[in-house]
Write an enzyme that holds these catalytic residues in place. Sequence first.
Site, short mmCIF file in Angstrom:
data_model
loop_
_atom_site.label_atom_id
_atom_site.label_comp_id
_atom_site.label_asym_id
_atom_site.label_seq_id
_atom_site.Cartn_x
_atom_site.Cartn_y
_atom_site.Cartn_z
N TYR A 1 6.10 -2.92 35.94
CA TYR A 1 6.26 -1.54 35.50
C TYR A 1 6.93 -1.54 34.12
O TYR A 1 8.14 -1.32 34.00
CB TYR A 1 7.13 -0.75 36.48
N PHE B 1 0.86 6.80 46.10
CA PHE B 1 -0.16 7.77 45.67
C PHE B 1 -0.28 8.93 46.66
O PHE B 1 -1.33 9.54 46.80
CB PHE B 1 -1.53 7.12 45.48
N GLY C 1 -3.03 11.01 45.03
CA GLY C 1 -4.31 10.89 45.73
C GLY C 1 -5.27 9.98 44.99
O GLY C 1 -4.89 8.90 44.52
#
Length: 302
Positions: A69, A218, A222
């Site tokens: 990240y 998510f 989504g």
Amino acid sequence: MSPRTNSTVVSNTWRLGDLTVNRLGFGAMRLTGTAPFDHGVPRDREQSIGVLRRAVELGVNHIDTAAFYFSATRSANELINRALAPYPEDLVIATKVGPGRGPSGEWWWATPAQLRGQVEENLRQLGRDHLDVVNLRVPPSRRTGSISEHLGALAELREAGLIRHLGISNVTSEQLAEALAITPVVCVQNPYGIGASNEDRALLRLCGELGLAFVPFFAIAGSGREAGPVARDSEAVYAVARAHGVSVAQVRLAWTLHQGPHVLAIPGTGDPGHLEQNMAAGALRLSQEEMTRLTSPQPAGG
């Protein structure tokens, strides 16, 4: 940092091995920019640090991160270190290994022998002498393959004291069974949200039966995944949001937490306002009728 507040938002807990965490945690992927990695606009460093500190004040004691990240100017792990070290005793930091990114952002997947280097990179960036939870992230191309060699290598690092607990991520039910035959795991971290498939729901139930934490990612985005929500939600989602006077994202988070006491949420943001909204979602109570409508939503726009 100011003292933590007592809040019903984070009153429910679950155990990751011998570590107790509040079920509403925090995902670090969006700390580096308005979009992950080198997409979007870089976050203001002090704002990201402030978001992390505010999350802990609101009761977050489970942070999900990864050494990959990072953007050209920001590293989520190093922001966590700067914001929160010396770390609160009850803070659990979970990270992921398997994927790797080079200095230019190119992706690669670690061999079993390379996992130690990834673990040590997380240790260095976070300023820790051990990692609380390390998830083996399985690449999409290997979701039908064996994870035994990679997990075995991580189990050796746990025996060496570098890792406290192990988890697995982006796996199938078959890979979970394989993992449990090799070594204890404390969590499964998979994509999951409204509209999940029967296979996904079966894995969530299996984790509950086994007493393992299920950690959806998510849940808000989504199908948009790292890019964030891209498709219009079903009318059922909008209707529930209107009825409660909350956002669609808050409905999605509340729905996630209603999936079972073993389900942990890790919504991520670098925006202070969104953080407050995400945490407030923990207090949102949905009726059984609303849960039924959301679990079998109408097509988008229907």
